[in-house]
Each structure stands twice: as C-alpha cells, then as structure tokens.
Design a protein around this motif. Structure first.
Motif, PDB file in Angstrom:
ATOM      1  N   PHE A  57       1.669  -9.472  -0.326  1.00 62.90           N
ATOM      2  CA  PHE A  57       0.728  -8.784   0.562  1.00 62.90           C
ATOM      3  C   PHE A  57      -0.366  -9.756   1.007  1.00 62.90           C
ATOM      4  CE2 PHE A  57      -3.310  -6.553   1.068  1.00 62.90           C
ATOM      5  CZ  PHE A  57      -2.994  -5.515   1.931  1.00 62.90           C
ATOM      6  N   TYR A  58      -0.946 -10.462   0.046  1.00 62.68           N
ATOM      7  CA  TYR A  58      -2.023 -11.392   0.382  1.00 62.68           C
ATOM      8  C   TYR A  58      -1.501 -12.616   1.131  1.00 62.68           C
ATOM      9  CZ  TYR A  58      -4.780  -8.550  -2.809  1.00 62.68           C
ATOM     10  OH  TYR A  58      -5.431  -7.500  -3.411  1.00 62.68           O
ATOM     11  N   GLN A  59      -0.267 -13.017   0.825  1.00 62.16           N
ATOM     12  CA  GLN A  59       0.312 -14.161   1.539  1.00 62.16           C
ATOM     13  C   GLN A  59       0.475 -13.841   3.020  1.00 62.16           C
ATOM     14  OE1 GLN A  59       1.050 -17.254   0.090  1.00 62.16           O
ATOM     15  NE2 GLN A  59       1.153 -17.765   2.282  1.00 62.16           N
ATOM     16  N   GLU A  60       0.951 -12.634   3.313  1.00 65.32           N
ATOM     17  CA  GLU A  60       1.114 -12.220   4.717  1.00 65.32           C
ATOM     18  C   GLU A  60      -0.241 -12.174   5.419  1.00 65.32           C
ATOM     19  OE1 GLU A  60       1.084  -9.563   8.078  1.00 65.32           O
ATOM     20  OE2 GLU A  60       0.289  -8.964   6.122  1.00 65.32           O
ATOM     21  N   LEU A  61      -1.277 -11.706   4.700  1.00 64.91           N
ATOM     22  CA  LEU A  61      -2.634 -11.655   5.268  1.00 64.91           C
ATOM     23  C   LEU A  61      -3.107 -13.061   5.645  1.00 64.91           C
ATOM     24  CD1 LEU A  61      -5.621  -9.682   3.719  1.00 64.91           C
ATOM     25  CD2 LEU A  61      -5.912 -12.005   4.502  1.00 64.91           C
ATOM     26  N   TRP A  62      -2.987 -14.022   4.721  1.00 64.69           N
ATOM     27  CA  TRP A  62      -3.467 -15.385   4.973  1.00 64.69           C
ATOM     28  C   TRP A  62      -2.635 -16.079   6.038  1.00 64.69           C
ATOM     29  CZ3 TRP A  62      -7.947 -17.439   4.164  1.00 64.69           C
ATOM     30  CH2 TRP A  62      -8.772 -16.927   3.168  1.00 64.69           C
ATOM     31  N   ASP A  63      -1.344 -15.818   6.084  1.00 64.05           N
ATOM     32  CA  ASP A  63      -0.513 -16.392   7.142  1.00 64.05           C
ATOM     33  C   ASP A  63      -0.986 -15.929   8.512  1.00 64.05           C
ATOM     34  OD1 ASP A  63       1.009 -17.686   5.267  1.00 64.05           O
ATOM     35  OD2 ASP A  63       2.670 -16.233   5.309  1.00 64.05           O
TER      36      ASP A  63
END
Length: 502
Positions: A57-63
């Motif tokens: 979830f957080y990886q998609e946000l930062w991407d």
C-alpha cells in the motif's frame, strides 16, 4: 489570509520534505491525532501507522507521488492514545520552477464518524434483507408446519387415549407448536413500524425470547430462569422489549463464550419506596417490573462500565459489534419511563437491571391452545369454501373441517374458486382463503367475492404475508385473520365466532 485559512481549517494539513520528514502541521492535526506540533516536527508520518495497511500500500503511494502525481486514498491511522481513526487523504507533490519535487503536502479529513454511519447503513440494509428473507421462509415453513401439525393432530385423535402411540404423537404435535413459536420470534426481527405502546405482560415476552435464545446459544452456557408469571403490567412495545432482552442476553453470552458460564434471567414486581435506591438511580415511588440479566463472564472495569451505554462504544473485536446494542436498550428503556443500571466486577461477571414502571390496567389473557389442553370444540353444519394453493394443506383443512361437521368445497386455484362462488354465491356460508397465491391472491379474490355477495363472511389464513396484514384484511371486509400453522381448536372457535355473529 492563506496562512489563517490553513491554521483554522478543520482538515489536517501536513507538509513534509521530499524524504517525508514533517516540516509543518496545522492545529487540526494536533486536535485529531493528539500529537503536538513539537512532538512530530522532524519525524516521519509513519508515527501514525496502525498496521492496517501492508507494505505494498505504501509502496504504491510513494511510486505515485515520487513520479510527481497526486495520490488520493484512505488511511486507517492510530492516534497518540492508541485509538484508531480513518482519514480520506490527498497527497500532492510541491514542485520548484524546474519541475523538481521539493516538498509534499497532505490534506487529510477525519471520516471516522462517516465510515461508522456507512457501516450502520449497510448493517440496516442487511437486516432489512434478512427480514425480507425471514418473511419468505416463514411463509413456506409455516405451510410445512401446518401440514405436520394438522395431520399430526388428526392422527393423534385417532389413536386410543393413554396409548404409547398417542403419547408419541403428542410429542410430535408439541414439537410442531414449539417450531411455530420459533418462527414467530424470527419474524419479530422483520417487523417494521412505529412504537406501539400497549399494556404488556413482560413475562410472556421474556419467556418467548428465552426460548429463541436457548436454541441459538451453545450448551456451554447454562440458563437459569426465575420468572414471576404474575408480574404486573407495563406500558411498552412488545417488539422493543423483545429487542431489549435479546441484546442483554446476547451481550451476556459474548462475555462467557470462551469459558462458558451461567446466564441468569429473573423478572419480578418490586415496590420502590421514597428512600429506596436513591443513591444509585432516580425513580419515583411506586410499583416497577424489574428485569435482571446476570452473567458469570469476564466482567468490566469501572471505566468501561461508565461508557457502556454510549453509542458506538464497544468492547468486542472488530466486526463483532457495532456499539449500538446497549445504546438501543438504554434508549428504549428511557423512552417508556424506565431506568437501567449495571454492576460489574472483573473476573466475576456483570448484572444489568431494568426497572419498568408498572400500570394499574388489567387485561384479559387467553391461555394458548395446545394439543394437551383441549376445550369443548364447537362444531357446525354450514357449507365452507376453502382456497389454498398448497394441495397438502387443502387436504388437511378439508379433513379438519369435515371432522367438525362442516360441508366443504375445496380449491387449489383461486380462479376456479371464484368461478364456483360466482355461479351460486348463496350456496356457501363461509370462505376460508390463503393470502399468498399465484394468479389471484387472497385480497383480490375477496374483493371479487364481496362484489358478488357483500355479506359473505371471509376468513384469511396465512403463514406470513407482506400483501395483507390483519388490519388491512378487516378494512377490506374480512371477518377474521388467523396465522399458520393452523391449530384445530383455534380454527373451530374462530369459524364459530364468525358464523354466529351473523
């Protein structure tokens, strides 16, 4: 003006550097999260992480934001005091003149209350769907019970008094009556409408509710009942009192489901004097009906007991409770002028006491008819037209009526029944009709018959119907309305009452 707007808005605003470290939070952030500005400056927003979102979830946000795009989504975060809250969040990159990311700004709105209301709406919709399903099941199941009970009584009466076979058959009839009571209780949850206060014998509602509970609560929970069958009357809505009992007993079960225990329910009339209970509850002197529900579960700390009636407050695990059950109980009791108290000790259990003001009015109560309480059954010789689309029920009704001395014409088709009636309306003395039937339902059939002969007595008999209730049936011109499963004595008495009334 821009600075004042950011400072005074109700939404949280967080500005970070390009690595995510917090540079600024507005007062709304402090108010919602419980963290002061000094506690979070220089730290990463991960201090609010609840563990409810995974790493992807957080990886998609930062991407998304790392590529210069705006990210919008939903967080479940944790406040400083450990409480979870939900936010609708928009995170935008702040670019310099060359298009490079310098900062990020997050605008966050606390939607905890809104999400909870949406959950309640979905729950209400589920309950409405369950109510609709319960009605359909009740109609079909009551038809099945009508056949079981009707033919069961016919067989029972054909067996010799005192014989083993007759006693065995009496158990079949008795079990059918219990099943009928269970269906009635299930239908309680599908009834909708305004509060209908009426003089009520609470003990009757308590006894029926406990029958339903006993069938749904595991045997690891022992039941103890001490019900005064001569309790005074209260002015209340029976469906709401049923809700009160079900909620209290269900909560008691949840407190004991892991270890087992004893669920005790008592009901008695008490007289409150001028000096009684004044230190704990405020009651006017007079008679009260006191309902007490006790469990031997894990109990509650004082801080929990103080909040137990607050809306949305719950000690159950997520997905197991809405926090509205005891709030609903409290509201119902208060609305009818009563009071509810709770006493609890950790490791010992909890006791809820409800005091409902008694009333002086007396109402007559008829003992329910059953297979082992048979009064003198009235008979007759009139001609009865019977309509029911279930052939098994039609056969059973015909046998019962003929055993009572009546002449019977039976039809499984409402259109054929109407044709026979219109051919000679004076040929029949009474019409007994089901409500839910194909092509032409009972209400439509009755209207056409009453046109042909306005004085024909009509008795509706149904397992459950959303087409026609008792009040609507009487307004239509019917003379009676009885529910399935059919009890022979009740049917005989109802028919005689209608015919003798002229």
């Amino acid at each position: 003006r821009l600075a004042k707007a950011i400072e005074q808005t109700g939404d949280s605003i967080v500005i970070t550097d390009k690595t995510g470290d917090i540079l600024y939070v507005n007062p709304a952030f402090e108010r919602i999260t419980g963290y002061s500005k000094e506690e979070v400056l220089g730290k990463n927003p991960r201090i609010l992480k609840s563990g409810q979102q995974d790493q992807s979830f957080y990886q998609e946000l930062w991407d998304t934001i790392g590529s210069g795009r705006v990210w919008a989504g939903h967080f479940i975060n944790r406040k400083k005091d450990g409480a979870l809250f939900e936010e609708a969040v928009t995170i935008s990159p702040i670019l310099d003149a060359d298009g490079n990311i310098n900062n990020y700004v997050a605008v966050k709105r606390d939607i905890t209350d809104r999400v909870e209301l949406e959950k309640q709406l979905r729950q209400a919709q589920k309950l409405e769907a369950i109510g609709t399903l319960a009605g359909g099941i009740a109609h079909d199941f009551n038809n099945i019970l009508t056949a079981i009970l009707g033919f069961g009584e016919i067989v029972m009466r054909a067996l010799p008094e005192g014989s083993t076979l007759r006693k065995n058959q009496e158990e079949v009839v008795r079990a059918s009556l219990r099943a009928a009571d269970l269906v009635k209780q299930i239908l309680t949850f599908s009834r909708r409408g305004e509060q209908q206060l009426q003089p009520l014998s609470v003990q009757l509602v308590v006894i029926e509710a406990l029958k339903l509970l006993r069938a749904s609560i595991p045997s690891t929970i022992a039941f103890k009942q001490e019900i005064d069958k001569n309790c005074g009357l209260v002015l209340a809505d029976p469906t709401q009192i049923h809700q009160v009992i079900m909620n209290l007993c269900t909560n008691a079960y949840h407190a004991m489901r892991e270890t087992g225990g004893v669920l005790s329910v008592s009901l008695a009339t008490v007289e409150i004097g001028p000096n009684d209970l004044q230190h704990t509850i405020k009651l006017l002197p007079g008679p009260y009906v006191c309902l007490e529900v006790t469990d031997t579960g894990h109990g509650m700390e004082a801080s929990v007991a103080d909040r137990i009636f607050e809306p949305y407050f719950t000690t159950k695990d997520p997905g197991e409770g809405t926090g509205l059950g005891l709030s609903l109980v409290h509201g119902i009791v208060k609305d009818i002028g009563g009071t509810i108290t709770v006493s609890s000790k950790v490791g010992v259990g909890s006791t809820f006491r409800i005091y409902l003001p008694g009333i002086e009015t007396k109402i007559s109560e008829e003992e329910p008819l059953s297979a082992d309480s048979i009064p003198a059954i009235p008979v007759g010789t009139e001609h009865v037209l019977v309509v029911d689309d279930e052939q098994t029920i039609l056969t059973m009704e015909k046998l019962i009526l003929e055993s009572l001395g009546y002449r019977v014409s039976s039809f499984s088709s409402s259109t054929e029944a109407l044709q026979a009636f219109e051919a000679d309306p004076q040929h029949f003395d009474l019409v007994i009709s089901d409500v839910t039937m194909p092509i032409m339902n009972g209400a439509q059939l009755a209207k056409k018959m009453l046109v042909a002969r306005p004085d024909i007595p009509i008795l509706f008999c149904t397992g459950y119907s959303d087409i026609l209730n008792e009040q609507e049936a009487m307004a239509l011109g019917a003379k009676g309305f009885i529910g399935k499963p059919i009890i022979r004595e009740s049917l005989a008495l109802t028919i005689r009452k209608i015919l003798d009334a002229g």
